[in-house]
Design a protein around this motif. Sequence first.
Motif, PDB file in Angstrom:
ATOM      1  N   GLN A 123       0.850  -1.197   0.000  1.00 47.47           N
ATOM      2  CA  GLN A 123       0.000   0.000   0.000  1.00 47.47           C
ATOM      3  C   GLN A 123       0.881   1.240   0.000  1.00 47.47           C
ATOM      4  OE1 GLN A 123      -3.364   0.146  -0.040  1.00 47.47           O
ATOM      5  NE2 GLN A 123      -3.738  -2.046   0.132  1.00 47.47           N
ATOM      6  N   SER A 124       0.254   2.393  -0.187  1.00 53.15           N
ATOM      7  CA  SER A 124       0.987   3.662  -0.211  1.00 53.15           C
ATOM      8  C   SER A 124       1.457   4.051   1.194  1.00 53.15           C
ATOM      9  CB  SER A 124       0.088   4.773  -0.756  1.00 53.15           C
ATOM     10  OG  SER A 124      -0.929   5.082   0.193  1.00 53.15           O
ATOM     11  N   ALA A 125       2.452   4.919   1.238  1.00 52.24           N
ATOM     12  CA  ALA A 125       2.960   5.417   2.518  1.00 52.24           C
ATOM     13  C   ALA A 125       1.840   6.080   3.316  1.00 52.24           C
ATOM     14  CB  ALA A 125       4.112   6.396   2.286  1.00 52.24           C
ATOM     15  N   GLN A 126       1.006   6.883   2.657  1.00 52.26           N
ATOM     16  CA  GLN A 126      -0.066   7.574   3.372  1.00 52.26           C
ATOM     17  C   GLN A 126      -1.062   6.593   3.970  1.00 52.26           C
ATOM     18  OE1 GLN A 126       0.113  10.987   3.940  1.00 52.26           O
ATOM     19  NE2 GLN A 126      -1.341  10.341   5.501  1.00 52.26           N
ATOM     20  N   HIS A 127      -1.344   5.515   3.271  1.00 53.97           N
ATOM     21  CA  HIS A 127      -2.233   4.479   3.804  1.00 53.97           C
ATOM     22  C   HIS A 127      -1.701   3.966   5.138  1.00 53.97           C
ATOM     23  CE1 HIS A 127      -4.716   0.863   4.061  1.00 53.97           C
ATOM     24  NE2 HIS A 127      -3.593   0.216   4.340  1.00 53.97           N
ATOM     25  N   TRP A 128      -0.400   3.631   5.179  1.00 56.84           N
ATOM     26  CA  TRP A 128       0.186   3.081   6.400  1.00 56.84           C
ATOM     27  C   TRP A 128       0.262   4.122   7.506  1.00 56.84           C
ATOM     28  CZ3 TRP A 128      -0.667  -1.611   6.210  1.00 56.84           C
ATOM     29  CH2 TRP A 128      -0.443  -2.367   5.070  1.00 56.84           C
ATOM     30  N   VAL A 129       0.582   5.345   7.160  1.00 55.87           N
ATOM     31  CA  VAL A 129       0.639   6.411   8.173  1.00 55.87           C
ATOM     32  C   VAL A 129      -0.730   6.567   8.827  1.00 55.87           C
ATOM     33  CG1 VAL A 129       0.894   8.904   8.481  1.00 55.87           C
ATOM     34  CG2 VAL A 129       2.592   7.634   7.147  1.00 55.87           C
ATOM     35  N   ASP A 130      -1.779   6.612   8.014  1.00 59.69           N
ATOM     36  CA  ASP A 130      -3.141   6.778   8.550  1.00 59.69           C
ATOM     37  C   ASP A 130      -3.567   5.570   9.386  1.00 59.69           C
ATOM     38  OD1 ASP A 130      -3.225   9.211   7.217  1.00 59.69           O
ATOM     39  OD2 ASP A 130      -4.402   8.434   5.534  1.00 59.69           O
ATOM     40  N   LEU A 131      -3.336   4.371   8.871  1.00 57.59           N
ATOM     41  CA  LEU A 131      -3.746   3.154   9.566  1.00 57.59           C
ATOM     42  C   LEU A 131      -3.023   3.010  10.906  1.00 57.59           C
ATOM     43  CD1 LEU A 131      -5.407   0.460   9.243  1.00 57.59           C
ATOM     44  CD2 LEU A 131      -3.231  -0.549   8.519  1.00 57.59           C
ATOM     45  N   LEU A 132      -1.714   3.216  10.908  1.00 53.20           N
ATOM     46  CA  LEU A 132      -0.948   3.061  12.142  1.00 53.20           C
ATOM     47  C   LEU A 132      -1.242   4.180  13.136  1.00 53.20           C
ATOM     48  CD1 LEU A 132       2.280   1.733  10.477  1.00 53.20           C
ATOM     49  CD2 LEU A 132       0.841   0.473  12.095  1.00 53.20           C
ATOM     50  N   ALA A 133      -1.502   5.388  12.649  1.00 50.17           N
ATOM     51  CA  ALA A 133      -1.872   6.478  13.558  1.00 50.17           C
ATOM     52  C   ALA A 133      -3.169   6.144  14.293  1.00 50.17           C
ATOM     53  CB  ALA A 133      -2.011   7.788  12.786  1.00 50.17           C
ATOM     54  N   GLU A 134      -4.106   5.562  13.570  1.00 49.96           N
ATOM     55  CA  GLU A 134      -5.376   5.183  14.196  1.00 49.96           C
ATOM     56  C   GLU A 134      -5.175   4.119  15.279  1.00 49.96           C
ATOM     57  OE1 GLU A 134      -9.477   3.346  12.527  1.00 49.96           O
ATOM     58  OE2 GLU A 134      -8.670   5.068  11.429  1.00 49.96           O
ATOM     59  N   ALA A 135      -4.135   3.291  15.124  1.00 51.06           N
ATOM     60  CA  ALA A 135      -3.826   2.252  16.111  1.00 51.06           C
ATOM     61  C   ALA A 135      -2.839   2.757  17.164  1.00 51.06           C
ATOM     62  CB  ALA A 135      -3.248   1.027  15.407  1.00 51.06           C
ATOM     63  N   ASP A 136      -2.512   4.035  17.136  1.00 47.75           N
ATOM     64  CA  ASP A 136      -1.578   4.657  18.081  1.00 47.75           C
ATOM     65  C   ASP A 136      -0.185   4.026  18.011  1.00 47.75           C
ATOM     66  OD1 ASP A 136      -0.867   6.554  19.962  1.00 47.75           O
ATOM     67  OD2 ASP A 136      -1.410   5.285  21.660  1.00 47.75           O
ATOM     68  N   VAL A 137       0.279   3.825  16.772  1.00 54.40           N
ATOM     69  CA  VAL A 137       1.633   3.325  16.528  1.00 54.40           C
ATOM     70  C   VAL A 137       2.383   4.435  15.783  1.00 54.40           C
ATOM     71  CG1 VAL A 137       3.034   1.584  15.356  1.00 54.40           C
ATOM     72  CG2 VAL A 137       0.840   0.937  16.395  1.00 54.40           C
ATOM     73  N   PRO A 138       3.477   4.931  16.338  1.00 52.73           N
ATOM     74  CA  PRO A 138       4.213   6.014  15.690  1.00 52.73           C
ATOM     75  C   PRO A 138       4.711   5.638  14.293  1.00 52.73           C
ATOM     76  CG  PRO A 138       4.922   5.765  17.954  1.00 52.73           C
ATOM     77  CD  PRO A 138       4.054   4.577  17.633  1.00 52.73           C
TER      78      PRO A 138
END
Length: 182
Positions: A123-138
Amino acid sequence: NSILGALYQRARTGEGQTVTTSLLDAIAIMLVHKWYATDRTREIPLKSGIGRQGLGNWKQIISVFECGDGRWIQFHTGARGSFERALIVLGRSDLVVEETGMEMAAAMADEVWDFLEQVFRTQSAQHWVDLLAEADVPCMPVLPPGEALWVDQLMTNQQIDILEDGPLAGDRRLGRIAKFQR
């Protein structure tokens, strides 16, 4: 560490002192995890050539990963529970084990690293940034040089200075990172 030591000493004795520190030392201490856990390494392409980064057997993964759109993300599981939250949100809850220590068995570490390198490429970088932010993972995208000067959080924290006078008026530069009342 120097600043914290000086503040502690001032709180104990009431006396201030001059502290000299090095940006190089600060960077080195933040990267120590890349060297301590293993002699296994992986290659990371850099603009200046190929770099090497320690893989480690630790649950504290602080690394960069290439994403499906060719951009890179910075990923950090040092915060309590973020290793487990990351694996769950990335779809590998089977890799979450009830261990009290920070070190994984070598076979598990290999599986985790292989999985992370593969999954982030889907997936794209933005996809992972958004998904991990929602899970509270830096996690955040690796930015090209100078782009960090436009990050809203740095502006909000008043860590970016905008030049007001002279031929460079309007240009941005890194401001004070640490602030003290006096």
